[in-house]
Scaffold this motif. Sequence first.
Motif, PDB file in Angstrom:
ATOM      1  N   LEU A 111       0.969  -1.281   0.073  1.00  0.00           N
ATOM      2  CA  LEU A 111      -0.133  -0.135   0.029  1.00  0.00           C
ATOM      3  C   LEU A 111       1.051   1.251   0.094  1.00  0.00           C
ATOM      4  CD1 LEU A 111      -2.955   0.942   0.016  1.00  0.00           C
ATOM      5  CD2 LEU A 111      -2.568   0.883   2.644  1.00  0.00           C
ATOM      6  N   ASN A 112       1.989   1.318   0.870  1.00  0.00           N
ATOM      7  CA  ASN A 112       2.661   2.320   1.021  1.00  0.00           C
ATOM      8  C   ASN A 112       3.444   2.750  -0.538  1.00  0.00           C
ATOM      9  OD1 ASN A 112       2.003   3.204   3.319  1.00  0.00           O
ATOM     10  ND2 ASN A 112       3.661   1.931   4.231  1.00  0.00           N
TER      11      ASN A 112
ATOM     12  N   CYS B 247      -5.798   7.256  -4.257  1.00  0.00           N
ATOM     13  CA  CYS B 247      -5.365   7.708  -2.674  1.00  0.00           C
ATOM     14  C   CYS B 247      -6.443   7.392  -1.931  1.00  0.00           C
ATOM     15  CB  CYS B 247      -4.890   9.066  -2.575  1.00  0.00           C
ATOM     16  SG  CYS B 247      -3.474   9.200  -3.458  1.00  0.00           S
TER      17      CYS B 247
ATOM     18  N   CYS C 140      -6.772   3.724  -1.390  1.00  0.00           N
ATOM     19  CA  CYS C 140      -5.811   3.269  -0.572  1.00  0.00           C
ATOM     20  C   CYS C 140      -6.233   3.553   0.973  1.00  0.00           C
ATOM     21  CB  CYS C 140      -4.516   3.728  -1.080  1.00  0.00           C
ATOM     22  SG  CYS C 140      -3.704   3.192  -2.484  1.00  0.00           S
ATOM     23  N   GLY C 141      -6.936   4.695   1.007  1.00  0.00           N
ATOM     24  CA  GLY C 141      -7.128   5.029   2.462  1.00  0.00           C
ATOM     25  C   GLY C 141      -8.156   4.264   3.044  1.00  0.00           C
TER      26      GLY C 141
ATOM     27  N   ILE D 233      -8.839   1.127   1.948  1.00  0.00           N
ATOM     28  CA  ILE D 233      -8.262  -0.123   2.329  1.00  0.00           C
ATOM     29  C   ILE D 233      -7.625  -0.131   3.648  1.00  0.00           C
ATOM     30  CG2 ILE D 233      -6.408  -1.867   1.545  1.00  0.00           C
ATOM     31  CD1 ILE D 233      -7.227  -1.074  -1.400  1.00  0.00           C
ATOM     32  N   ARG D 234      -6.898   0.619   3.848  1.00  0.00           N
ATOM     33  CA  ARG D 234      -6.201   0.808   5.172  1.00  0.00           C
ATOM     34  C   ARG D 234      -6.925   1.001   6.402  1.00  0.00           C
ATOM     35  NH1 ARG D 234      -1.455  -0.714   7.048  1.00  0.00           N
ATOM     36  NH2 ARG D 234      -1.460   0.251   9.289  1.00  0.00           N
ATOM     37  N   THR D 235      -8.176   1.639   6.028  1.00  0.00           N
ATOM     38  CA  THR D 235      -9.250   1.685   7.197  1.00  0.00           C
ATOM     39  C   THR D 235      -9.841   0.487   7.596  1.00  0.00           C
ATOM     40  OG1 THR D 235      -9.587   3.948   6.526  1.00  0.00           O
ATOM     41  CG2 THR D 235     -11.302   2.941   8.075  1.00  0.00           C
TER      42      THR D 235
ATOM     43  N   LYS E 121      -8.526  -2.649   7.062  1.00  0.00           N
ATOM     44  CA  LYS E 121      -7.357  -3.325   7.643  1.00  0.00           C
ATOM     45  C   LYS E 121      -7.359  -3.119   9.155  1.00  0.00           C
ATOM     46  CE  LYS E 121      -4.291  -4.345   3.763  1.00  0.00           C
ATOM     47  NZ  LYS E 121      -2.875  -4.189   3.238  1.00  0.00           N
ATOM     48  N   ASP E 122      -7.453  -1.760   9.368  1.00  0.00           N
ATOM     49  CA  ASP E 122      -7.378  -1.428  10.682  1.00  0.00           C
ATOM     50  C   ASP E 122      -8.651  -1.991  11.691  1.00  0.00           C
ATOM     51  OD1 ASP E 122      -4.753  -0.199  10.313  1.00  0.00           O
ATOM     52  OD2 ASP E 122      -5.795   1.799  10.316  1.00  0.00           O
TER      53      ASP E 122
END
Length: 91
Positions: free
Chosen positions: A17-18, A61, A64-65, A67-69, A71-72
């Motif tokens: 992701l990064n 972007c 990606c945000g 997806i990150r949310t 995952k968290d």
Amino acid sequence: MEKLKKIIFRLSKIGTLNLILIIVGVFFIWFNWQMLCIFREQGMIPESYACAVIAATIGECGICGWIRTNKDRRQERKWEKEDKKSIEKEE
């Protein structure tokens, strides 16, 4: 060959992701530079194209945000379940 292994090792530490966000950032800087060069030569840029590219990069972007949310949230739920199990075992 050893330098290639070091590069691959460092890229694997960054995370997918990064890495995508870094690539999008580099692309965005390159795209802006190209638009500035076109502006210097022609006196204007293709605005509809520029807007479409900017919307696509911002959208990427945002995805990606998202997806990150997710995952968290998944990790937090996993930790909550583990905490509940450990509390039940103690009782």
